[in-house]
Write a protein that holds these residues in place. Structure first.
Motif, PDB file in Angstrom:
ATOM      1  N   ARG A 131      61.118  82.615  57.151  1.00  0.00           N
ATOM      2  CA  ARG A 131      60.902  84.041  56.939  1.00  0.00           C
ATOM      3  C   ARG A 131      60.059  84.651  58.044  1.00  0.00           C
ATOM      4  O   ARG A 131      59.125  84.029  58.543  1.00  0.00           O
ATOM      5  CB  ARG A 131      60.190  84.286  55.605  1.00  0.00           C
ATOM      6  CG  ARG A 131      60.873  83.681  54.423  1.00  0.00           C
ATOM      7  CD  ARG A 131      62.069  84.474  54.069  1.00  0.00           C
ATOM      8  NE  ARG A 131      62.747  83.864  52.925  1.00  0.00           N
ATOM      9  CZ  ARG A 131      63.860  84.284  52.449  1.00  0.00           C
ATOM     10  NH1 ARG A 131      64.454  85.307  52.985  1.00  0.00           N
ATOM     11  NH2 ARG A 131      64.431  83.684  51.440  1.00  0.00           N
ATOM     12  N   LYS A 132      60.383  85.896  58.382  1.00  0.00           N
ATOM     13  CA  LYS A 132      59.585  86.634  59.360  1.00  0.00           C
ATOM     14  C   LYS A 132      58.271  87.095  58.720  1.00  0.00           C
ATOM     15  O   LYS A 132      57.216  87.026  59.318  1.00  0.00           O
ATOM     16  CB  LYS A 132      60.383  87.834  59.871  1.00  0.00           C
ATOM     17  CG  LYS A 132      59.692  88.621  60.951  1.00  0.00           C
ATOM     18  CD  LYS A 132      60.616  89.712  61.472  1.00  0.00           C
ATOM     19  CE  LYS A 132      59.926  90.519  62.549  1.00  0.00           C
ATOM     20  NZ  LYS A 132      60.786  91.614  63.018  1.00  0.00           N
ATOM     21  N   ILE A 137      54.364  87.788  46.310  1.00  0.00           N
ATOM     22  CA  ILE A 137      55.028  88.433  45.178  1.00  0.00           C
ATOM     23  C   ILE A 137      56.519  88.713  45.415  1.00  0.00           C
ATOM     24  O   ILE A 137      57.228  89.085  44.502  1.00  0.00           O
ATOM     25  CB  ILE A 137      54.318  89.747  44.776  1.00  0.00           C
ATOM     26  CG1 ILE A 137      54.360  90.753  45.906  1.00  0.00           C
ATOM     27  CG2 ILE A 137      52.922  89.483  44.288  1.00  0.00           C
ATOM     28  CD1 ILE A 137      53.864  92.124  45.514  1.00  0.00           C
ATOM     29  N   LYS A 138      57.001  88.500  46.624  1.00  0.00           N
ATOM     30  CA  LYS A 138      58.404  88.800  46.935  1.00  0.00           C
ATOM     31  C   LYS A 138      59.404  88.064  46.033  1.00  0.00           C
ATOM     32  O   LYS A 138      60.379  88.664  45.589  1.00  0.00           O
ATOM     33  CB  LYS A 138      58.699  88.501  48.406  1.00  0.00           C
ATOM     34  CG  LYS A 138      60.103  88.885  48.795  1.00  0.00           C
ATOM     35  CD  LYS A 138      60.386  88.572  50.229  1.00  0.00           C
ATOM     36  CE  LYS A 138      61.854  88.823  50.510  1.00  0.00           C
ATOM     37  NZ  LYS A 138      62.289  88.259  51.739  1.00  0.00           N
ATOM     38  N   PRO A 139      59.193  86.790  45.717  1.00  0.00           N
ATOM     39  CA  PRO A 139      60.192  86.091  44.889  1.00  0.00           C
ATOM     40  C   PRO A 139      60.379  86.673  43.483  1.00  0.00           C
ATOM     41  O   PRO A 139      61.382  86.424  42.847  1.00  0.00           O
ATOM     42  CB  PRO A 139      59.657  84.664  44.800  1.00  0.00           C
ATOM     43  CG  PRO A 139      58.732  84.526  45.955  1.00  0.00           C
ATOM     44  CD  PRO A 139      58.161  85.884  46.193  1.00  0.00           C
ATOM     45  N   THR A 151      62.637  93.349  49.784  1.00  0.00           N
ATOM     46  CA  THR A 151      62.333  92.817  51.100  1.00  0.00           C
ATOM     47  C   THR A 151      60.956  93.308  51.538  1.00  0.00           C
ATOM     48  O   THR A 151      60.504  94.355  51.094  1.00  0.00           O
ATOM     49  CB  THR A 151      63.410  93.214  52.129  1.00  0.00           C
ATOM     50  OG1 THR A 151      63.141  92.561  53.358  1.00  0.00           O
ATOM     51  CG2 THR A 151      63.475  94.699  52.343  1.00  0.00           C
ATOM     52  N   VAL A 152      60.297  92.556  52.394  1.00  0.00           N
ATOM     53  CA  VAL A 152      58.944  92.899  52.841  1.00  0.00           C
ATOM     54  C   VAL A 152      59.008  93.488  54.246  1.00  0.00           C
ATOM     55  O   VAL A 152      59.701  92.975  55.114  1.00  0.00           O
ATOM     56  CB  VAL A 152      58.042  91.637  52.855  1.00  0.00           C
ATOM     57  CG1 VAL A 152      56.670  91.964  53.405  1.00  0.00           C
ATOM     58  CG2 VAL A 152      57.937  91.044  51.470  1.00  0.00           C
ATOM     59  N   GLU A 153      58.280  94.578  54.436  1.00  0.00           N
ATOM     60  CA  GLU A 153      58.141  95.178  55.765  1.00  0.00           C
ATOM     61  C   GLU A 153      56.664  95.339  56.059  1.00  0.00           C
ATOM     62  O   GLU A 153      55.880  95.622  55.173  1.00  0.00           O
ATOM     63  CB  GLU A 153      58.796  96.567  55.803  1.00  0.00           C
ATOM     64  CG  GLU A 153      60.279  96.547  55.696  1.00  0.00           C
ATOM     65  CD  GLU A 153      60.867  97.951  55.779  1.00  0.00           C
ATOM     66  OE1 GLU A 153      60.117  98.947  55.747  1.00  0.00           O
ATOM     67  OE2 GLU A 153      62.101  98.043  55.868  1.00  0.00           O
ATOM     68  N   ILE A 166      57.035  96.760  50.149  1.00  0.00           N
ATOM     69  CA  ILE A 166      58.135  96.020  49.559  1.00  0.00           C
ATOM     70  C   ILE A 166      59.161  97.050  49.124  1.00  0.00           C
ATOM     71  O   ILE A 166      58.841  97.995  48.418  1.00  0.00           O
ATOM     72  CB  ILE A 166      57.657  95.164  48.360  1.00  0.00           C
ATOM     73  CG1 ILE A 166      56.630  94.145  48.836  1.00  0.00           C
ATOM     74  CG2 ILE A 166      58.837  94.473  47.708  1.00  0.00           C
ATOM     75  CD1 ILE A 166      56.070  93.268  47.759  1.00  0.00           C
ATOM     76  N   ARG A 167      60.405  96.873  49.600  1.00  0.00           N
ATOM     77  CA  ARG A 167      61.460  97.839  49.296  1.00  0.00           C
ATOM     78  C   ARG A 167      62.782  97.115  49.039  1.00  0.00           C
ATOM     79  O   ARG A 167      62.946  95.963  49.366  1.00  0.00           O
ATOM     80  CB  ARG A 167      61.616  98.846  50.426  1.00  0.00           C
ATOM     81  CG  ARG A 167      62.146  98.222  51.705  1.00  0.00           C
ATOM     82  CD  ARG A 167      62.591  99.296  52.675  1.00  0.00           C
ATOM     83  NE  ARG A 167      63.166  98.702  53.862  1.00  0.00           N
ATOM     84  CZ  ARG A 167      64.428  98.326  53.988  1.00  0.00           C
ATOM     85  NH1 ARG A 167      65.266  98.482  53.001  1.00  0.00           N
ATOM     86  NH2 ARG A 167      64.871  97.789  55.122  1.00  0.00           N
ATOM     87  N   CYS A 168      63.714  97.886  48.492  1.00  0.00           N
ATOM     88  CA  CYS A 168      65.051  97.339  48.194  1.00  0.00           C
ATOM     89  C   CYS A 168      65.829  97.195  49.489  1.00  0.00           C
ATOM     90  O   CYS A 168      65.747  97.996  50.382  1.00  0.00           O
ATOM     91  CB  CYS A 168      65.775  98.273  47.242  1.00  0.00           C
ATOM     92  SG  CYS A 168      67.461  97.772  46.885  1.00  0.00           S
TER      93      CYS A 168
END
Length: 168
Positions: A131-132, A137-139, A151-153, A166-168
């Motif tokens: 992962r970049k 909490i992403k999972p 997805t995380v930005e 965190i966005r769709c």
């Protein structure tokens, strides 16, 4: 009989008897069933992802069922969920209970269903890739609108601080 709306490709049917009792059952909706069969047949070729298949089907006029949370647009997560739905091979899952002996009429070839599952499983490599951006909490984050994973930005704001979104 399911206590909710029938799966795509099927329809709920009711008949009121002379005694006042209502008899309910599920029947194949052949207009929708041909779309379900088409989705499986296209995906099993291996030439489409769920996203590209959703785009193609939308262009072809796929009839999206509208409900209170739907925007009437075919989303790739809907295609993925449909491809994973064991209801099409006679397995009913209700509140965690699995019944492999559903009585609904089947219109999808079981071999095609199994091949599609193999392709979907082979394309699941997301969990093993590097992962970049890592987020604890992403999972467990899923979009409330479409059900997809978030997805995380990371963004640098004017103060120079790094902020995670965190966005769709």
């Amino acid at each position: 009989v399911l206590p909710n709306k029938a799966h795509f490709g099927y329809k709920n049917v009711q008949e009121r008897l002379a005694t006042g009792k209502v008899n309910s059952w599920i029947e194949v909706n052949w207009e929708e069933a041909k779309w379900v069969t088409r989705i499986f047949e296209l995906y099993v070729t291996g030439n489409y992802s769920c996203q590209s298949l959703a785009k193609l089907l939308a262009e072809e006029g796929f009839p999206v069922r509208k409900h209170k949370r739907s925007k009437g647009v075919l989303h790739h997560s809907y295609v993925r969920d449909l491809l994973r739905d064991k209801y099409y091979i006679g397995t009913i899952v209700w509140k965690g209970v699995v019944n492999p002996n559903g009585t609904q009429e089947l219109f999808l070839d079981r071999n095609i269903f199994e091949k599609v599952q193999t392709i979907l499983d082979a394309r699941l490599g997301g969990g093993s890739r590097e992962r970049k951006h890592f987020s604890i909490i992403k999972p467990v984050c899923f979009c409330s609108e479409c059900g997809s994973k978030m997805t995380v930005e990371k963004h640098v704001i004017s103060t120079g601080e790094i902020v995670e979104y965190i966005r769709c």
